[in-house]
Design an enzyme around this catalytic site. Structure first.
Site, mmCIF file in Angstrom:
data_model
loop_
_atom_site.group_PDB
_atom_site.id
_atom_site.type_symbol
_atom_site.label_atom_id
_atom_site.label_comp_id
_atom_site.label_asym_id
_atom_site.label_seq_id
_atom_site.Cartn_x
_atom_site.Cartn_y
_atom_site.Cartn_z
ATOM 1 N N LYS B 80 0.837 -1.207 0.000
ATOM 2 C CA LYS B 80 0.000 0.000 0.000
ATOM 3 C C LYS B 80 0.872 1.258 0.000
ATOM 4 C CE LYS B 80 -2.227 -1.642 3.535
ATOM 5 N NZ LYS B 80 -3.065 -1.753 4.734
ATOM 6 N N CYS B 169 -14.565 4.112 13.110
ATOM 7 C CA CYS B 169 -13.623 2.989 13.175
ATOM 8 C C CYS B 169 -13.006 2.764 14.558
ATOM 9 C CB CYS B 169 -12.532 3.134 12.121
ATOM 10 S SG CYS B 169 -11.499 4.573 12.282
ATOM 11 N N MET B 170 -12.890 3.768 15.376
ATOM 12 C CA MET B 170 -12.171 3.521 16.620
ATOM 13 C C MET B 170 -12.772 4.206 17.842
ATOM 14 S SD MET B 170 -8.937 5.600 15.277
ATOM 15 C CE MET B 170 -8.266 6.059 16.827
ATOM 16 N N MET B 336 -11.392 -3.524 13.829
ATOM 17 C CA MET B 336 -12.807 -3.208 13.610
ATOM 18 C C MET B 336 -13.760 -4.314 14.041
ATOM 19 S SD MET B 336 -12.300 -0.320 12.775
ATOM 20 C CE MET B 336 -10.587 0.126 12.847
ATOM 21 N N GLY B 373 -6.816 2.276 12.036
ATOM 22 C CA GLY B 373 -6.887 2.115 10.589
ATOM 23 C C GLY B 373 -6.381 3.293 9.800
ATOM 24 N N GLN B 374 -6.334 4.461 10.390
ATOM 25 C CA GLN B 374 -5.947 5.654 9.643
ATOM 26 C C GLN B 374 -4.694 6.289 10.261
ATOM 27 O OE1 GLN B 374 -9.318 7.968 7.778
ATOM 28 N NE2 GLN B 374 -10.224 7.437 9.736
#
Lengths: 81, 750
Positions: B80, B169-170, B336, B373-374
């Site tokens: 990625k 997400c969190m 998640m 995730g970010q």
């Protein structure tokens, strides 16, 4: 042409077997087994999707591979194009 | 050596360097010969925070390699990260502002676009009040960008309708840390991965979603095969490659498993009684209870009971509990699968319970570490106060003292900050759908794809005055916009990202923004000026000015970053807060002796003092076990779960150059277990319809032994097949995070 390198990590004692499998892949050059179970791999690829597919292929289709970790990519040719 | 061979040797040398081997060229020789200058930066993709070296030649980014000096990734990257160069120059980059005229987006000047935004926002604010406008940001934005937006919307416009996609997400991880430890974000750090002897991975496909950390786990397992890796996940994933035990519960029924593990840990004596005595309280969520009452609560959760609830093998639960309990060290990781649940906060609590009962927290090799995730969800949004109920520096809007402190830094009357929290994400978009919010500014995110139960929200997003500042067009959200503002992307701007392990890292600007794109911070300052608030923003000449003001909001807080000014961040590979002074090295474990905020006087010899709690004690919760909001039934007999997969699964275009790699992998697909497929007469690559109470999607069946029986898995990446048309928008009552991970579905062959 993009040039990319990665470390392919294998299960202990399986590096030579995996190395043989990697050497069969076109446009892939291996640079030996190091520090036990790490294989240095350089791939010449046309685009980044091929690299994704290559790493997926190595992970999913070659037994005893534990991880594939990309380390470097040069895309100077693509930028110029 | 020709150029091709030279580049190959350079590539091989970089790989060698990442494992501490000298091969061919020393990196400095290769760089000099290639004319490339390397700059330390950070990957932009996920929350791991990988150090990345960016090679620049003639004003262009031409190569990327892992930063071997980075303690996060030690020279490794994942695929990625290699995409970033492609993204900078992608055809889909938004190169100039656009405004909607007669239903169509057409090119506009910056002045025209910003005038329109300011005029509309002013009109709405004056006519309907500040809460008729809203901001929706991102865990991908820099801390500086989120800070400016926060200051503008909460401090000047006067609305707390300020949310960001980390809510999706969190938020449950935040709720878990706050309720258990009294302070958000992990106690430990990635260092613990290298010393753990048991890994418990819950609801996380670490191999595909956080491959660099997975590699550290692999490395650990390779060095010591006795290390145990336990997975609790309804779906088999590539993470199983190293697993010793995989417990596959029915989606949404794993709370009982964690309670059952706790019961075995207590019954068989794997608890750290001294630690419990000194540093733990017990609670049923409403009131304090005794240790004995907690033990009584656990009695119900026999392995057999939990196994029945979750449809797993009771012996596996016993095995997992014993491995966890008997090991001197343990790290739990989750993402998640735990957070995106209507009881996500409770599930987070139950994970922390295992660590508190056994004392496996705050020491090497021990942590309950929520993976994010970010890249800047922790930094910009959690720490920067980028949600509707919080303010910068881990402050709460409802706390008058906190509002006062921030108002002083922002140089605004405290009355400017509304004491009432704004609308959380789902409520905010419901208000958009109802027409209550009339102007919405979206920065660096794509809610028209990522919100659950999308159909409910799309019309509202189309009707609202929608401003989207983004680097790309089209996205599902930019297609709906009234004004598009082209934003600078990674390497075109400088700023700071804060990753999973409390580490803040600096990213330099290396190239000029593409086309007419501008730094998001600059766009927001421009908007502030046009709205009449310029005075309090005019001192922000550079991102560093913004960062310096932001640092003041962290001074003396649990996430003190005063020791991390730009000049220092430019030198080091990030710093883990608390880092109160420029000679402080940063903190590996919070709440312990090495933490600069550890109150020795209060601790009085205790190993840990959880200073976010009034008495310094963390909480073990006796939370009820509860299933998903929408259980399966006769009409919808499958549990549908959604998630990410590594990019390659949906971009399988192959050329003939490497023929044996050619694989006919379908586009948007649904995974179904072979036993279910056989029962329903569905063959691999058949076209099927997945139907929920909210919508349906036609997809290609992927018959594969990954999801457990009666479970379907749909990746959510494809914009032409929006998985979120199917998902449910029920949310956790505490964290307000939606339950993307479970809803009831049926599948039929088309």
């Amino acid at each position: 042409m993009l040039i990319s390198s990665m470390i392919v990590k294998t299960r202990p004692g399986k590096a030579e077997t995996v190395l043989t499998q990697l050497q069969k892949i076109p446009r892939v050059t291996t640079y030996g087994v190091h520090r036990g179970n790490n294989i240095i791999v350089v791939a010449e690829i046309h685009d980044i999707k091929q690299l994704e597919n290559l790493t997926a292929f190595i992970m999913e289709s070659i037994d005893d591979v534990l991880s594939v970790s990309p380390t470097y990519i040069n895309f100077e040719d693509e930028i110029q194009e | 050596m020709d150029r091709r061979e030279f580049l190959k040797a350079t590539a091989a040398s970089a790989a060698a360097a990442s494992i501490g081997v000298d091969l061919f060229l020393k990196p400095s020789q290769a760089d000099a010969a290639a004319g490339v200058t390397w700059h330390k930066s950070v990957c932009r993709f996920c929350g791991v925070g990988c150090g990345m070296m960016v090679g620049v030649k003639d004003g262009k980014v031409v190569s990327v390699k892992g930063d071997k000096e980075s303690t996060v990734n030690r020279g490794f990257l994942c695929v990625k990260g290699f995409y970033l160069y492609k993204v900078i120059t992608a055809k889909s980059r938004l190169r100039y502002p656009m405004i909607r005229k007669n239903g169509k987006l057409v090119r506009a000047s910056w002045d025209e676009a910003m005038d329109l935004v300011a005029t509309k926002f002013r009109e709405v604010i004056d006519r309907y009040g500040p809460d008729a406008v809203a901001f929706y940001g991102s865990g991908q934005a820099e801390t500086e960008e989120t800070y400016i937006a926060n200051k503008l919307f909460k401090g000047h416009i006067g609305t707390n309708n300020f949310e960001g996609n980390p809510r999706l997400c969190m938020a449950s991880a935040v709720g878990g840390y706050l309720t258990t430890f009294g302070a958000d974000e992990p106690v430990g750090s990635y260092d613990d991965l290298d010393e753990a002897e048991v890994f418990l991975i819950v609801g996380s496909n670490t191999a595909e979603c956080h491959p660099v950390l997975f590699d550290r786990i692999v490395e650990r397992k390779t060095k010591d095969p006795h290390i145990k890796i336990i997975i609790i996940d309804p779906r088999k994933t590539p993470t199983d490659r190293v697993a010793d035990l995989h417990i596959q519960p029915i989606p949404g029924y794993d709370l009982a498993i964690l309670h059952a593990m706790a019961r075995i840990i207590v019954k068989e004596g794997y608890t750290d009684e001294q630690f419990i005595k000194e540093s733990v309280n017990f609670s049923d969520g409403k009131k304090k209870i005794s240790y004995e009452e907690y033990k009584q609560f656990l009695e119900k959760f026999t392995p057999e009971y939990a196994a029945k609830v979750a449809d797993v093998n009771p012996d596996d639960i016993v095995k997992a509990a014993r491995w966890f309990g008997q090991s001197p060290t343990a790290v739990t990781l989750w993402t998640m699968g735990v957070n995106q649940r209507t009881r996500g906060v409770w599930l987070n609590n139950l994970i922390h319970n295992l660590h508190l009962l056994t004392g496996k927290i705050g020491k090497p090799g021990c942590d309950s570490l929520s993976l994010t995730g970010q890249p800047n969800a922790c930094g910009g949004v959690r720490e920067g106060g980028g949600l509707a109920h919080i303010l910068p520096g881990h402050r709460k809007i409802v706390n008058p003292q906190h509002r006062k402190e921030i108002a002083a830094i922002w140089k605004v009357p405290v009355s400017n900050i509304n004491p009432k929290p704004g609308k959380h994400t789902i409520a905010l978009f419901e208000a958009v759908a109802k027409g209550e919010i009339k102007a919405l500014y979206v920065m660096c995110t794509n809610p028209a794809q990522s919100l659950p139960n999308l159909k409910k929200f799309l019309k509202g997003m189309k009707d609202v005055f929608l401003v989207v500042a983004d680097a790309f067009h089209p996205t599902e959200t930019t297609k709906l916009a009234d004004v598009l503002l082209p934003a600078a992307f990674w390497s075109e701007k400088e700023g700071v990202y804060g990753c999973t392990e409390r580490r803040s890292q600096y990213m330099p600007k290396l190239v000029e923004p593409l086309g007419e794109a501008r730094w998001d911070g600059d766009i927001l300052i421009d908007l502030a000026r046009r709205l009449g608030y310029g005075k309090n923003f005019e001192h922000f000449k550079t991102p560093e000015d913004v960062w310096n003001e932001y640092l003041l909001t962290t001074k003396g807080r649990d996430m003190d970053l005063m020791g991390a000014p730009y000049w220092r961040l430019k030198k080091v590979r990030g710093l883990r807060w608390p880092v109160p002074t420029t000679d402080h090295p940063g903190t590996r474990h919070r709440f312990t002796e090495g933490d600069p905020l550890f109150p020795k006087d209060k601790a009085k010899g205790r190993r840990m003092y959880f200073y976010g709690k009034p008495d310094g004690r963390a909480v073990v919760f006796a939370r009820p076990d509860k299933g998903p909001e929408e259980p399966t039934d006769a009409e919808y007999p499958f549990a549908l779960t959604t998630g990410r997969v590594l990019e390659h699964f949906h971009t399988m275009t192959m050329t003939g150059t490497v023929p044996q790699l050619v694989r006919a992998v379908p586009g948007p697909y649904v995974e179904i277990n072979p036993k279910d497929a056989a029962r329903l007469g569905i063959a691999d690559r058949d076209t099927v319809k997945v139907i929920t109470r909210r919508g349906e999607l036609e997809l290609t069946a992927r018959v594969i032994d990954r999801p457990r029986e009666k479970t379907l898995f749909v990746p959510w990446h494809w914009s032409e097949k929006l998985a979120n048309l199917l998902t449910i928008d029920a949310f956790d009552p505490g964290s307000k995070e939606p339950e993307y991970k479970v809803c009831a579905a049926k599948i039929v062959k088309v």
